[in-house]
Scaffold this active site. Structure first.
Site, PDB file in Angstrom:
ATOM      1  N   HIS A 180       0.832  -1.210   0.000  1.00 41.21           N
ATOM      2  CA  HIS A 180       0.000   0.000   0.000  1.00 41.21           C
ATOM      3  C   HIS A 180       0.865   1.259   0.000  1.00 41.21           C
ATOM      4  CE1 HIS A 180      -3.898  -1.989   1.720  1.00 41.21           C
ATOM      5  NE2 HIS A 180      -3.947  -1.871   0.409  1.00 41.21           N
ATOM      6  N   ALA A 237      -7.853   0.124  -5.913  1.00 39.48           N
ATOM      7  CA  ALA A 237      -7.173  -0.641  -6.952  1.00 39.48           C
ATOM      8  C   ALA A 237      -6.316  -1.749  -6.363  1.00 39.48           C
ATOM      9  CB  ALA A 237      -6.319   0.293  -7.807  1.00 39.48           C
ATOM     10  N   GLY A 270      -9.500  -3.615   6.286  1.00 41.97           N
ATOM     11  CA  GLY A 270      -8.334  -4.489   6.264  1.00 41.97           C
ATOM     12  C   GLY A 270      -7.591  -4.496   7.589  1.00 41.97           C
ATOM     13  N   HIS A 271      -8.142  -3.815   8.585  1.00 40.78           N
ATOM     14  CA  HIS A 271      -7.423  -3.647   9.856  1.00 40.78           C
ATOM     15  C   HIS A 271      -8.139  -4.350  11.005  1.00 40.78           C
ATOM     16  CE1 HIS A 271      -4.642  -0.620   8.242  1.00 40.78           C
ATOM     17  NE2 HIS A 271      -5.657  -0.276   7.485  1.00 40.78           N
ATOM     18  N   ASP A 284      -0.262  -2.362  14.766  1.00 39.87           N
ATOM     19  CA  ASP A 284      -1.191  -1.497  14.029  1.00 39.87           C
ATOM     20  C   ASP A 284      -2.361  -1.057  14.911  1.00 39.87           C
ATOM     21  OD1 ASP A 284      -2.860  -0.386  12.065  1.00 39.87           O
ATOM     22  OD2 ASP A 284      -3.500  -2.338  11.292  1.00 39.87           O
ATOM     23  N   HIS A 328       1.055   3.182  13.966  1.00 41.04           N
ATOM     24  CA  HIS A 328      -0.002   3.485  12.987  1.00 41.04           C
ATOM     25  C   HIS A 328      -1.263   4.000  13.638  1.00 41.04           C
ATOM     26  CE1 HIS A 328       1.690  -0.107  10.462  1.00 41.04           C
ATOM     27  NE2 HIS A 328       2.584   0.791  10.737  1.00 41.04           N
ATOM     28  N   ASP A 348       0.223  -3.640   8.852  1.00 36.58           N
ATOM     29  CA  ASP A 348      -1.238  -3.636   8.796  1.00 36.58           C
ATOM     30  C   ASP A 348      -1.720  -5.077   8.716  1.00 36.58           C
ATOM     31  OD1 ASP A 348      -0.967  -0.933   8.664  1.00 36.58           O
ATOM     32  OD2 ASP A 348      -1.725  -0.714   6.621  1.00 36.58           O
TER      33      ASP A 348
END
Lengths: 551, 551
Positions: B72, B229, B364-365, B192, B387, B160
């Site tokens: 990412h 994307a 996604g976390h 994270d 993060h 992550d």
């Protein structure tokens, strides 16, 4: 020819804010609401946005009055600017009048304006219109809907509303009257679409009161509550929770102080004796005897809560032992500013209650099931969704169709659309001028697309001024061009760039100086040479402004 | 003296983005991640923000490698800018390497960079560090955590992650290995904090697949799906749903095309034969045979979905008969741009699926319960939340304490903090330079606070240039001052203001011209006279730039 009524929204469609709707019948006009909108991020430097009212200016002699549903800025905020152009009598309930009065005073309009107070349940005759005030629930007290009666039929204009069966002031929205109107026959319903995307029912304001009770009970910290200043009932609940727990309350932030004053004077806020204290004095009490009510629920930079978080509030220092309750949700676009304040409070060791799931805030707008009840009660022949962005208007249209309205009996209009009604038909028939008028400083409408485009350009890459002193006789440069930049690049780190730029400008100016008797041509040549050079070397496009001084 | 390890976050603390962490042991350094951040609204004209790496530049000889957790942008986006200053070998998994390679090619760095591919489960020796790659689940394939082994102890750096028990590629996060490490003894956990505010568990990626199946089944519209994307598994699920329903898939938007290419080539995306079609050709199929996968899930102005909504996409016209699925949530700050696109699609008669409650997207976390599992498995002696904004770091700290870690075994650090570990102790001991470096066009670091302050000022009120040609001999004005404005006011509507302004400037310049041999003094006098006059008449403060040309 059949009689016609016209409904012309001048604001509030395809947007949230600047609500304003014109009703026209038998050659006469009434206006409902006169709101402002907050500028979007792309409106650099603009303070606020108001509707274009040139249609009203042109037809001023036909206007019989301005009717206000409630006292929120998106319904009354444009009043001073509009009244300076079109004077009209204002009809509204008492609390709304109190808030409008503050504005009129600030703008020196109090003497020239006729402000008439009306109670919910009463009807005002305004030319060929009879405007009936109907009590509704909303996040500010004393809100009303209107039943606009003409001898062609009745239009129900809801304004902002929700159905709160346990409201703080004890008065539920007047569903019975809406039902009666439905039985008598409603020609058209114009209704608030703000929350139409949300299924179900909006929670009662009282739910937040229960949260306050839970958070106050046995708490040994100082409690600081922020909410929308205009939410009189919310503040009432804070005061009640404070009083029940033997705490004093102080208020900070200008808009919060104003609303407290107006609503207490008019009896909309009931403050137990000896509960309020001055912000400067409350500090001498133990922490568990203090409640501070403050502005800043949107993280606004100059608000009292922001100043507390960033240690610039004159009276209040926050830290461990403080509990901040954010009794509001972030208005779309304000999420980051709210986050910034919450983070800063955490850093100071403050306990912050801010989670959506903790019932710290309820909306003031009807969700789908409430909207359906209003449709079911009023049973309108025609429907016009108001107050909402495009998707909300369309979803509200579908909801109305689910309630049995024919698709061609719904008008999804735009600001400026003329919605033409007869007793049997509705169509959009042309439009009047409409749009956004920008207020910037003391200027109204003197900033438009060109100025904003320049501000955007300046914001992104700054600017470069190239001063070219040339001979009035032969157009020759009298001295090397001077280069001045702002917002473009660190000049100290770019001295070679500046020297090179001077050379580029000089070469361009001299390249064919015999032709350059014309300042416009000289400016054009220098501008394109400098712009091209800058883009090539920096991949930026600052605004290049060549200044030719002919001496 | 006891051996020491240092953990120095250079980015990712008190912010979301530009993640970068330095580990130092025995005089050697490794770096984990090298991300960029998107500029906030106040960073006018800035393209992206990268970490200040002057500490790495100063210590370049001691660096043994850059280790990447996943591909990412907030973990790899700063690589080209940083590598130009500090060359270091890069270690990462295959998909990450594919994405990094695209960047290196674009910046002409491919030849000078050593890019080493590592599989999850393998360990890389880098000086005195042994870096073990551990598979985790996240919203991009091939993500890893690191177990950073030194002979003083092991640090687990999660990157992550989430725990997805039904991931699309069939590989669950390697909880077993994390548990083994916990048994062997973990000195510190760096984890994270992005989703630590959310209770419970993040839903599985597969849940979105179920939504696609439901939305695709029996649908007779063209389906257009937008997502991030980089979410290879999400796109895989779109392709699978398309194939099951006999639809072809076309892809539009540059970043989407890039990722499709890389992930297909490397085998991370499995596309059934004859499923993909060119965007120009798919239009010839019936609508119910088409699926378009597009960029624009954040409403970005130049994205393919934006262009479809505003009718500027070259190949795709949308309208009734199209269903757009927004399989993403708006990143804070993007809510309004997403709204704008949704409204425009509604206006065109497109059906839009965008409701949060419809399981169109999963994060996604890791949420709280997942984080607790990681703490329980790794049982670290020390804990460093990474993060996250301040509130997240603090909430994560409390969560760790709930899991039994001592308060003084948690370090809430700042970017640049030196977290010093021995086998028995942890403390923050000083700091290294850190901060934001702005990338604007081709410039890196040549825009700073002064330039930004000027841009803000220019954005809000524009500017006024006053050109003063004066005699080099006696300082007298040679001609009336010329006034040039941009972004300030409609000049045509303000001719009298401009004339008045010229008079004000002239008077100021002439008021005591015998004293004005000094350009600086003359500029100062004219500037304050013009600024005061403008504020008085317009309540605005444009930037006033007096230019003295001495001839």
């Amino acid at each position: 020819m059949a009689e016609k009524m016209k409904i012309i929204p001048l604001g509030g469609l395809d947007e949230i804010g600047k609500n304003m709707t014109v009703y026209e019948f038998g050659g006469e006009i009434i206006v409902v609401d006169c709101g402002m909108a907050f500028p979007g991020d792309d409106l650099y430097g603009i303070d606020l946005v108001i509707p274009d009212v040139s249609y009203l200016i042109k037809n001023r002699s036909r206007i019989r009055g301005l009717f206000l549903t409630h006292g929120h800025e998106d319904h009354i905020g444009a009043i001073p600017y509009v009244l300076k152009q079109v004077n009209m009598p204002i009809y509204c309930t008492r609390l709304t009048a109190g808030l409008v009065k503050l504005k009129l005073e600030e703008h020196g309009l109090i003497k020239s304006t006729k402000l008439i107070t009306v109670e919910a349940g009463e009807t005002v005759r305004a030319g060929k219109f009879n405007v009936e005030f109907i009590h509704v629930n909303h996040s500010i007290a004393d809100s009303v809907a209107f039943a606009i009666h003409t001898h062609m039929g009745t239009v129900v204009h809801t304004g902002d509303f929700k159905i709160d069966s346990t409201p703080i002031d004890g008065e539920v929205i007047d569903l019975a009257r809406l039902g009666e109107l439905g039985k008598e026959g409603v020609l058209a319903l114009c209704a608030d679409s703000t929350n139409v995307e949300r299924p179900g029912f909006t929670m009662s304001e009282k739910a937040v009161g229960h949260t306050f009770k839970r958070l106050f009970a046995g708490c040994d910290q100082r409690i600081i509550v922020t909410t929308f200043a205009s939410n009189v009932h919310r503040i009432q609940q804070v005061i009640d929770a404070a009083a029940e727990n033997g705490r004093k309350v102080a208020v900070t932030g200008r808009s919060m102080e104003n609303i407290m004053k107006v609503s207490t004077e008019l009896g909309y806020m009931k403050v137990p004796k000896n509960t309020l204290m001055d912000i400067a004095k409350i500090k001498s009490l133990p922490k568990n005897k203090q409640v501070i009510v403050t502005t800043g629920s949107q993280g606004e930079e100059m608000s009292a809560l922001y100043r507390m978080a960033f240690s610039t509030h004159k009276q209040i220092d926050v830290g461990p032992g403080d509990k901040v309750i954010i009794s509001a949700s972030a208005i779309p676009g304000n999420e980051k500013t709210v986050s910034r304040v919450v983070n800063e409070l955490f850093r100071k060791g403050v306990e912050v209650c801010y989670n959506r799931s903790d019932m710290l805030h309820v909306s003031g707008h009807a969700c789908q099931e409430e909207l359906k009840i209003i449709h079911a009660l009023t049973r309108p022949r025609f429907f016009v969704p108001l107050h909402g962005e495009q998707r909300m208007l369309q979803i509200h249209s579908r909801l109305a169709q689910d309630m049995g309205i024919e698709p061609n009996h719904v008008a999804i209009a735009e600001n400026g659309s003329i919605i033409e009604l007869t007793a049997k038909t509705m169509k959009i028939n042309g439009s009047v001028p409409s749009g956004e008028v920008f207020v910037d400083g003391s200027g109204v409408g003197d900033v438009g697309a060109v100025v904003l485009r320049d501000r955007k350009r300046l914001a992104e890459d700054g600017m470069v001024v190239v001063v070219l002193p040339v001979s009035a006789q032969n157009g020759a440069l009298l001295s090397p061009p001077e280069i001045i930049t702002r917002g473009f690049i660190y000049v100290k780190e770019s001295e070679s760039l500046m020297t090179e730029l001077q050379n580029v400008a000089m070469e361009a100016a001299e390249s064919s100086s015999h032709k350059r008797r014309d300042d416009g041509e000289l400016r054009g040549t220098v501008k394109s040479a400098v712009s091209n050079y800058l883009f090539k070397t920096t991949k930026r496009s600052p605004m290049v402004i060549p200044v030719v001084t002919r001496l």
